[in-house]
Design a protein around this motif. Sequence first.
Motif, PDB file in Angstrom:
ATOM      1  N   GLU A  47       0.841  -1.198   0.000  1.00 27.10           N
ATOM      2  CA  GLU A  47       0.000   0.000   0.000  1.00 27.10           C
ATOM      3  C   GLU A  47       0.872   1.243   0.000  1.00 27.10           C
ATOM      4  OE1 GLU A  47      -2.670  -0.308   3.293  1.00 27.10           O
ATOM      5  OE2 GLU A  47      -3.695  -2.041   2.436  1.00 27.10           O
ATOM      6  N   LYS A  49      -0.072   4.400   0.987  1.00 23.44           N
ATOM      7  CA  LYS A  49      -0.380   5.307   2.103  1.00 23.44           C
ATOM      8  C   LYS A  49      -0.324   6.779   1.674  1.00 23.44           C
ATOM      9  CE  LYS A  49       0.291   2.028   5.562  1.00 23.44           C
ATOM     10  NZ  LYS A  49      -0.795   1.121   5.440  1.00 23.44           N
ATOM     11  N   GLU A  52      -2.405   9.585   3.270  1.00 24.25           N
ATOM     12  CA  GLU A  52      -2.011  10.170   4.551  1.00 24.25           C
ATOM     13  C   GLU A  52      -1.193  11.444   4.389  1.00 24.25           C
ATOM     14  OE1 GLU A  52      -0.033   7.003   6.624  1.00 24.25           O
ATOM     15  OE2 GLU A  52      -1.885   5.845   6.831  1.00 24.25           O
ATOM     16  N   TYR A 106     -10.012  -0.347  -0.921  1.00 21.31           N
ATOM     17  CA  TYR A 106      -9.407   0.975  -0.737  1.00 21.31           C
ATOM     18  C   TYR A 106     -10.441   1.964  -0.212  1.00 21.31           C
ATOM     19  CZ  TYR A 106      -6.135   4.823  -1.598  1.00 21.31           C
ATOM     20  OH  TYR A 106      -5.281   5.890  -1.449  1.00 21.31           O
ATOM     21  N   LYS A 113     -10.434   6.186   7.612  1.00 16.71           N
ATOM     22  CA  LYS A 113      -9.599   7.343   7.918  1.00 16.71           C
ATOM     23  C   LYS A 113     -10.367   8.656   7.777  1.00 16.71           C
ATOM     24  CE  LYS A 113      -5.634   5.107   8.270  1.00 16.71           C
ATOM     25  NZ  LYS A 113      -4.731   5.127   9.388  1.00 16.71           N
TER      26      LYS A 113
END
Length: 115
Positions: A47, A49, A52, A106, A113
């Motif tokens: 992944e 990320k 983020e 996903y 999040k």
Amino acid sequence: MFQNQSLGLILNDFVSLFYPNYCACCNITLSPSENTVCTHCLNQLQETKLHERQPNELHQRFYEMPELRYAFAYCWFQNEGIIQKLLHQLKYKGHSEIGLFLGERYGQLLADKNY
């Protein structure tokens, strides 16, 4: 209701004897708790990320598009890697369920999040 669920599971198991589900990547038989891709292959996905970090390196590649607010990618692409095999199955073998599976996976990550 419990009886109907049990009957459905039994019927599903019986059908799986003759028409088992296989991992879209490595072709092993999927367990009843797995869907489209086996746990082993899922654990090998790398992944990014990128969700983020904003802006991130993918977003910077599209700097010419001023309206682009976010740029995310679920996994890193590697030649001969898991994601390449999955994308090949999706694109050239017509396995659209792979796109749905990866998108839902996903999407759930992003929802968790709060994106």
